[in-house]
Design a protein around this motif. Sequence first.
Motif, PDB file in Angstrom:
ATOM      1  N   ARG A   1       0.365  -1.296  -0.001  1.00 39.27           N
ATOM      2  CA  ARG A   1       0.370   0.080   0.035  1.00 39.27           C
ATOM      3  C   ARG A   1       0.801   0.914   0.249  1.00 39.27           C
ATOM      4  NH1 ARG A   1      -2.597   3.349   4.412  1.00 39.27           N
ATOM      5  NH2 ARG A   1      -4.403   4.187   3.581  1.00 39.27           N
ATOM      6  N   ARG A   2       0.201   1.969  -1.149  1.00 39.95           N
ATOM      7  CA  ARG A   2       1.693   3.192  -0.749  1.00 39.95           C
ATOM      8  C   ARG A   2       0.288   4.342  -0.430  1.00 39.95           C
ATOM      9  NH1 ARG A   2       4.084   4.397  -6.708  1.00 39.95           N
ATOM     10  NH2 ARG A   2       4.318   6.352  -5.684  1.00 39.95           N
ATOM     11  N   GLY A   3       0.990   5.420   0.795  1.00 41.37           N
ATOM     12  CA  GLY A   3      -0.213   6.284   1.077  1.00 41.37           C
ATOM     13  C   GLY A   3       0.933   7.464   2.220  1.00 41.37           C
ATOM     14  N   ARG A   4       0.254   7.825   2.664  1.00 47.35           N
ATOM     15  CA  ARG A   4       0.973   9.044   3.986  1.00 47.35           C
ATOM     16  C   ARG A   4       0.524   8.480   4.507  1.00 47.35           C
ATOM     17  NH1 ARG A   4       2.084  13.153   2.981  1.00 47.35           N
ATOM     18  NH2 ARG A   4       0.977  14.361   4.323  1.00 47.35           N
ATOM     19  N   SER A   5       1.987   9.459   5.349  1.00 46.50           N
ATOM     20  CA  SER A   5       1.944   8.569   6.866  1.00 46.50           C
ATOM     21  C   SER A   5       0.809   9.788   7.831  1.00 46.50           C
ATOM     22  CB  SER A   5       2.846   8.690   7.623  1.00 46.50           C
ATOM     23  OG  SER A   5       3.745   9.524   7.502  1.00 46.50           O
ATOM     24  N   GLN A   6       0.324  11.050   7.430  1.00 44.35           N
ATOM     25  CA  GLN A   6       0.001  12.428   7.997  1.00 44.35           C
ATOM     26  C   GLN A   6      -1.417  12.400   6.627  1.00 44.35           C
ATOM     27  OE1 GLN A   6       1.836  13.807  10.645  1.00 44.35           O
ATOM     28  NE2 GLN A   6       2.947  12.568  10.319  1.00 44.35           N
TER      29      GLN A   6
ATOM     30  N   ASN B   1      -1.601  21.247   5.083  1.00 44.08           N
ATOM     31  CA  ASN B   1      -1.032  19.964   5.498  1.00 44.08           C
ATOM     32  C   ASN B   1      -1.618  20.589   7.202  1.00 44.08           C
ATOM     33  OD1 ASN B   1       1.162  22.443   5.954  1.00 44.08           O
ATOM     34  ND2 ASN B   1       2.130  21.097   5.967  1.00 44.08           N
TER      35      ASN B   1
END
Length: 73
Positions: A2-7, A69
């Motif tokens: 899975r490619r995703g954002r941690s934030q 962000n």
Amino acid sequence: MRRGRSQALYGVLLLNQLDPTILALGISYRIEVPRPAIRTAANGQDTVLYATAASESVSQYAWLLWLANHPLR
């Protein structure tokens, strides 16, 4: 994998009330956020995406999406 954002990213979506001449055209939208826009917002630069809609007599914004962000106020 899975490619995703941690934030998390934050967003505000504005849907505009379209002119009746545009509504009569039966326009629909699918919003896909481009990776460069995600990277820009993740790097601290507020990002705005939008789409326009038009009939023969009217042109206007259909929707606007602000990404950041940080929480938007």
